[in-house]
Design a protein around this motif. Structure first.
Motif, PDB file in Angstrom:
ATOM      1  N   TYR A   1      -0.300  -6.869   0.689  1.00  0.00           N
ATOM      2  CA  TYR A   1      -0.661  -7.249   2.050  1.00  0.00           C
ATOM      3  C   TYR A   1      -0.549  -8.763   2.193  1.00  0.00           C
TER       4      TYR A   1
ATOM      5  N   LYS B   1       2.188  -4.898   3.838  1.00  0.00           N
ATOM      6  CA  LYS B   1       3.595  -5.299   3.928  1.00  0.00           C
ATOM      7  C   LYS B   1       4.539  -4.106   3.966  1.00  0.00           C
TER       8      LYS B   1
ATOM      9  N   THR C   1       8.813  -9.333   7.564  1.00  0.00           N
ATOM     10  CA  THR C   1       8.153  -8.246   8.283  1.00  0.00           C
ATOM     11  C   THR C   1       9.215  -7.382   8.950  1.00  0.00           C
TER      12      THR C   1
END
Length: 382
Positions: A341, A318, A278
């Motif tokens: 995602y 993402k 992330t």
């Protein structure tokens, strides 16, 4: 002696399969093979009792021990949401079992669980009428333990393709046809804490096993753990068990044996850590909240107020824009490497011997294993 005999009889009945239960009164049918099988459709087997005991060959999409007529049929897009004829169960799953739905050809004996159950009940009544002090009971294993519909007892399964069946996208399915209901943060029950998702992702990426166990399972936390800091799980640690005992999670004077389910989840989390990156904090990434639609309520909406427990999934894009790429069905709101995602379960947990529900965040389990569509690279057009 009577109690011992009764127990023995119960265990013998438990071991019977539907086909074995019929064998006492019917001659064994000819061998069912690929060469002797008669082509049939799922709709024919579901609606015509004349197919019972016939050796058939049927094609469709095999998901576990369920054969679907089509991709649309898997999600009810080919019909109203009512009893339908577009799938059929297998008596047992093929070995090895595919990890994702695949197109397959099934050869096997057609049968009907409703008939099997009725015949087993009649046989039990007859035996009880003839018995002297012994009690016989009906217990049917396999798929007929769960329903009374037609099924196939497979003898051969051939996968026609190993290319996974692609999931539906939100551009393909209208909102009234999906089992997903989008929520706003205000819809969540009191106590569900979105920060737990942020802490869970951090624990996975950093390899913080103690924090992971405490976030996913409140049973592994000290009682009345406060979430008023930015990193409430940092003080936890794992200590190995002694003399073969399971490991323990420790925080100061608090020490508790880890739940087995938490250990299994950590093994999966370590696999996720290889791709779960992330670049931004989750609160700066595009996010959607979903729950399962309540199809029994008017209009398919959740009408009971805030979502009570589990079944809430928070999904983050993402990278880039996930418009048209968000999950269209609840089973696709998961954590799979190829998805644009990733999703995390959020909810409240009843902890043994504690009076208050406690929030948790957990890994999502993929229910379908549907393949991800091939998306154009950024800057390219379709």
């Amino acid at each position: 002696m009577i109690r011992v005999a009764q127990l023995l009889i119960v265990m013998l009945i438990f071991a019977l399969s539907p086909l074995r239960a019929q064998a006492d009164e019917a001659e064994a049918p000819p061998a069912c093979t690929v060469d002797t099988a008669v082509p049939a459709t799922i709709a024919q087997l579901r609606t015509d009792e004349g197919w019972r005991f016939k050796c058939v060959v049927v094609e469709g999409i095999l998901d576990g021990n369920t054969l679907h007529a089509s991709r649309e049929a898997m999600f009810g897009l080919d019909r109203p949401r009512s009893p339908e004829t577009s799938y059929i169960s297998l008596q047992r799953s093929p070995i090895p079992k595919a990890s994702t739905p695949l197109r397959a050809r099934v050869v096997g004996i057609a049968d009907n669980c409703g008939k099997v159950q009725a015949e087993a009940d009649e046989q039990t009544k007859r035996k009880n009428a003839e018995s002297e002090g012994l009690l016989y009971i009906t217990f049917i294993g396999g798929t007929c333990h769960y329903h009374s519909l037609p099924y196939i007892d497979p003898v051969a399964v051939t996968f026609l393709s190993f290319n996974g069946i692609e999931r539906y996208t939100t551009d393909e399915v209208s909102a009234d046809k999906t089992d997903l209901l989008e929520l706003s943060p205000g819809d969540l029950a009191t106590g569900i804490d979105l920060r737990l998702a942020q802490w869970l992702v951090a624990a996975i990426i950093e390899g913080n096993e103690a924090a992971f166990h405490a976030i996913t399972n409140p049973e592994n936390r000290p009682e009345a753990m406060a979430f008023d800091s930015t990193a409430p799980f940092v003080g936890l640690s794992i200590e190995p068990g002694e003399d073969g005992d399971p490991p323990r999670i420790v925080a100061g004077e608090f020490s508790k044996e880890l739940f087995r389910r938490s250990l299994d989840q950590w093994a999966k989390a370590r696999e996720l850590s290889s791709w779960l990156e992330t670049p931004l904090p989750l609160d700066h990434m595009p996010r959607k909240l979903f729950t399962l639609r309540d199809w029994e309520s008017p209009g398919g909406e959740v009408i009971s107020g805030p979502v009570d427990i589990a079944e809430v999934r928070a999904c983050w894009c993402k990278k880039g824009d996930c418009s048209g790429k968000w999950p269209a069905f609840f089973g696709d709101a998961d954590m799979v490497r190829d998805r644009p995602y990733f999703c995390i379960d959020l909810g409240m947990w009843t902890v043994f011997k504690r009076t208050e529900l406690e929030p948790y965040a957990g890994l999502t389990e993929s229910e379908y294993g549907m393949a991800e569509p091939v998306w154009p690279e950024e800057g390219q057009t379709e």
